[in-house]
Scaffold this motif. Sequence first.
Motif, PDB file in Angstrom:
ATOM      1  N   PRO A  95       1.039  -1.297   0.221  1.00  0.00           N
ATOM      2  CA  PRO A  95       0.820  -0.115   0.452  1.00  0.00           C
ATOM      3  C   PRO A  95       1.334   1.054   0.193  1.00  0.00           C
ATOM      4  O   PRO A  95       0.650   2.315  -0.377  1.00  0.00           O
ATOM      5  N   ALA A  96       2.630   1.848   1.092  1.00  0.00           N
ATOM      6  CA  ALA A  96       2.565   3.041   0.943  1.00  0.00           C
ATOM      7  C   ALA A  96       3.493   2.867  -0.276  1.00  0.00           C
ATOM      8  O   ALA A  96       3.417   3.740  -0.684  1.00  0.00           O
ATOM      9  N   PHE A  97       3.787   1.411  -1.356  1.00  0.00           N
ATOM     10  CA  PHE A  97       4.598   1.815  -2.717  1.00  0.00           C
ATOM     11  C   PHE A  97       3.975   2.320  -3.539  1.00  0.00           C
ATOM     12  O   PHE A  97       3.962   3.166  -3.954  1.00  0.00           O
ATOM     13  N   SER A  98       2.539   2.085  -3.409  1.00  0.00           N
ATOM     14  CA  SER A  98       1.438   1.778  -4.579  1.00  0.00           C
ATOM     15  C   SER A  98       0.993   3.346  -4.496  1.00  0.00           C
ATOM     16  O   SER A  98       0.796   4.445  -5.520  1.00  0.00           O
ATOM     17  N   ALA A  99       0.728   3.691  -2.842  1.00  0.00           N
ATOM     18  CA  ALA A  99       0.769   5.315  -2.778  1.00  0.00           C
ATOM     19  C   ALA A  99       1.462   6.450  -3.486  1.00  0.00           C
ATOM     20  O   ALA A  99       1.370   6.942  -3.875  1.00  0.00           O
ATOM     21  N   ARG A 100       2.749   5.773  -3.390  1.00  0.00           N
ATOM     22  CA  ARG A 100       3.815   7.009  -4.080  1.00  0.00           C
ATOM     23  C   ARG A 100       4.188   6.826  -5.329  1.00  0.00           C
ATOM     24  O   ARG A 100       4.229   7.676  -5.770  1.00  0.00           O
ATOM     25  N   CYS A 101       3.815   5.249  -5.518  1.00  0.00           N
ATOM     26  CA  CYS A 101       4.171   5.389  -7.440  1.00  0.00           C
ATOM     27  C   CYS A 101       3.046   6.614  -7.164  1.00  0.00           C
ATOM     28  O   CYS A 101       2.839   6.849  -9.527  1.00  0.00           O
ATOM     29  N   ASN A 102       1.258   6.147  -7.011  1.00  0.00           N
ATOM     30  CA  ASN A 102       0.676   6.974  -7.580  1.00  0.00           C
ATOM     31  C   ASN A 102       0.550   8.523  -7.702  1.00  0.00           C
ATOM     32  O   ASN A 102      -0.432   9.145  -8.581  1.00  0.00           O
ATOM     33  N   GLU A 103       0.989   8.777  -6.456  1.00  0.00           N
ATOM     34  CA  GLU A 103       1.076  10.480  -6.441  1.00  0.00           C
ATOM     35  C   GLU A 103       2.615  11.082  -7.277  1.00  0.00           C
ATOM     36  O   GLU A 103       2.143  12.576  -7.521  1.00  0.00           O
ATOM     37  N   ASP A 104       3.549   9.946  -7.334  1.00  0.00           N
ATOM     38  CA  ASP A 104       4.481  10.495  -8.765  1.00  0.00           C
ATOM     39  C   ASP A 104       3.529  10.137  -9.914  1.00  0.00           C
ATOM     40  O   ASP A 104       4.439  11.834 -10.913  1.00  0.00           O
ATOM     41  N   ARG A 105       2.717   9.934 -10.888  1.00  0.00           N
ATOM     42  CA  ARG A 105       1.552  10.077 -11.363  1.00  0.00           C
ATOM     43  C   ARG A 105       1.065  11.007 -11.699  1.00  0.00           C
ATOM     44  O   ARG A 105       0.618  11.475 -12.190  1.00  0.00           O
ATOM     45  N   ARG A 106       0.702  11.381 -10.167  1.00  0.00           N
ATOM     46  CA  ARG A 106      -0.544  12.413 -10.447  1.00  0.00           C
ATOM     47  C   ARG A 106       0.706  14.132 -10.791  1.00  0.00           C
ATOM     48  O   ARG A 106       0.270  14.714 -11.436  1.00  0.00           O
ATOM     49  N   GLN A 107       1.363  13.491  -9.986  1.00  0.00           N
ATOM     50  CA  GLN A 107       2.755  14.581 -10.525  1.00  0.00           C
ATOM     51  C   GLN A 107       2.794  15.188 -11.282  1.00  0.00           C
ATOM     52  O   GLN A 107       3.192  16.172 -12.107  1.00  0.00           O
ATOM     53  N   LEU A 108       3.803  13.582 -11.896  1.00  0.00           N
ATOM     54  CA  LEU A 108       3.967  13.740 -13.357  1.00  0.00           C
ATOM     55  C   LEU A 108       2.904  14.505 -14.739  1.00  0.00           C
ATOM     56  O   LEU A 108       3.246  15.799 -15.632  1.00  0.00           O
ATOM     57  N   ALA A 109       1.761  13.847 -14.700  1.00  0.00           N
ATOM     58  CA  ALA A 109       0.465  14.552 -14.886  1.00  0.00           C
ATOM     59  C   ALA A 109       0.253  16.033 -14.889  1.00  0.00           C
ATOM     60  O   ALA A 109       0.134  16.370 -16.180  1.00  0.00           O
ATOM     61  N   ALA A 110       0.405  17.030 -13.900  1.00  0.00           N
ATOM     62  CA  ALA A 110       0.399  18.522 -13.751  1.00  0.00           C
ATOM     63  C   ALA A 110       1.426  18.588 -14.956  1.00  0.00           C
ATOM     64  O   ALA A 110       1.212  19.892 -15.368  1.00  0.00           O
ATOM     65  N   ILE A 111       3.073  18.171 -14.535  1.00  0.00           N
ATOM     66  CA  ILE A 111       3.876  19.018 -15.343  1.00  0.00           C
ATOM     67  C   ILE A 111       3.706  18.836 -16.476  1.00  0.00           C
ATOM     68  O   ILE A 111       3.647  19.804 -17.683  1.00  0.00           O
ATOM     69  N   ARG A 112       3.026  17.927 -17.059  1.00  0.00           N
ATOM     70  CA  ARG A 112       2.919  17.624 -18.906  1.00  0.00           C
ATOM     71  C   ARG A 112       1.644  18.269 -19.067  1.00  0.00           C
ATOM     72  O   ARG A 112       1.691  19.546 -19.870  1.00  0.00           O
ATOM     73  N   GLU A 113       0.647  18.065 -18.187  1.00  0.00           N
ATOM     74  CA  GLU A 113      -0.266  19.467 -18.443  1.00  0.00           C
ATOM     75  C   GLU A 113      -0.652  20.683 -18.707  1.00  0.00           C
ATOM     76  O   GLU A 113      -0.300  21.826 -19.563  1.00  0.00           O
ATOM     77  N   ALA A 114       0.444  21.331 -18.325  1.00  0.00           N
ATOM     78  CA  ALA A 114       1.260  22.883 -17.519  1.00  0.00           C
ATOM     79  C   ALA A 114       1.723  22.669 -18.934  1.00  0.00           C
ATOM     80  O   ALA A 114       2.016  23.535 -20.088  1.00  0.00           O
ATOM     81  N   ARG A 115       3.185  21.962 -19.982  1.00  0.00           N
ATOM     82  CA  ARG A 115       3.658  22.026 -20.939  1.00  0.00           C
ATOM     83  C   ARG A 115       2.194  21.972 -22.184  1.00  0.00           C
ATOM     84  O   ARG A 115       2.415  22.612 -23.168  1.00  0.00           O
ATOM     85  N   GLU A 116       1.664  21.028 -22.338  1.00  0.00           N
ATOM     86  CA  GLU A 116       0.384  21.014 -22.907  1.00  0.00           C
ATOM     87  C   GLU A 116      -0.103  22.198 -22.911  1.00  0.00           C
ATOM     88  O   GLU A 116      -0.856  22.733 -24.745  1.00  0.00           O
TER      89      GLU A 116
END
Length: 334
Positions: A95-116
């Motif tokens: 669960p802890a690793f899963s939460a960390r990975c999901n948060e990483d992908r959310r941050q990546l999505a935000a970065i890419r949305e700004a670039r888009e």
Amino acid sequence: MQIDPLLRALSEPTRLRIMRLLAHMELAVGELAQVLGQSQPRVSRHVKILCDAGLAQRRKEGSWVFLRTAVKEKSEPPMGAAAAQLLAIAERDDPAFSARCNEDRRQLAAIREAREASAQAYFASHAEEWDSLRQLHGADGPVESALLAAFGRQKLGALLDVGTGTGRMAELLAGKAGHVTALDKSPDMLRIARARLQSLPADKVSLLQGDFTALPFVPASFDTVLFHQVLHYAQAPGIVLTEAARVTREGGRIAVVDFAAHEREDLRERHAHARLGFADEQMETLLTDAGFAPEPPVALPSDALTVKIWTARRLPAAEPSENPETQDRKTELP
């Protein structure tokens, strides 16, 4: 692949996070640094360890370095496949690793949305001058002739023109197609394309707003898919081509017209290019991974940049499936 460097590479939490991000898409080192909240030199050291262990691969593009995973759950080498399976299981069951990975992908999505958003602002501000702007990077005539030759006498059937821009390619190929779907994310571009294509029969062409990372069509909708000077805007070209494969019928064709790999950083800085062209080996891998069988490319050198035309045929899909993001907005086509 050797067990000792592999286990050492997987012994650090940051590197585990990097591997899970790379399992989903190719990423720039700078993107990884932003997501992880670490300095780029520190991330580069992690990347070197992963690459030395055979878990990741580096690719330099101008001043940027891109990373992709070198191991997959169902491919050689067996030790690499086992490592990929272990990481996937860990994300599912820890669960802890899963939460960390999901948060990483959310941050990546935000970065890419700004670039888009930045890219879309660029498209909107240059929509009226788009055709003349593209010609700054090479004359259209020879490229268009070469594209027609690459398609040969074969009818194009249902054609999807991804990133249609001003509609020039849709106009050029309409005579060879049964129906043309011209898709673009920018309403300003679609407005110009609509004016350009208004002389075509109403049942010959459809103009739709949509994103090339989540095409709003059911699987196997098209006989031909075209990306004309579009793929270099993709933050994740592998995802874009996988979406294209999803909507391409078995035996159908894809054509990617884009720049060969180059070092023109000004195109990234001034014209919103996410990628500085593509090498043949890179494009072959992208197409193959997406489910296409690549054909020999065509090169059109010029005084500025070399334009390449890559074509491929859609292989049979083992288990055709819809992108879940498109299920609620899919479009049936004639």
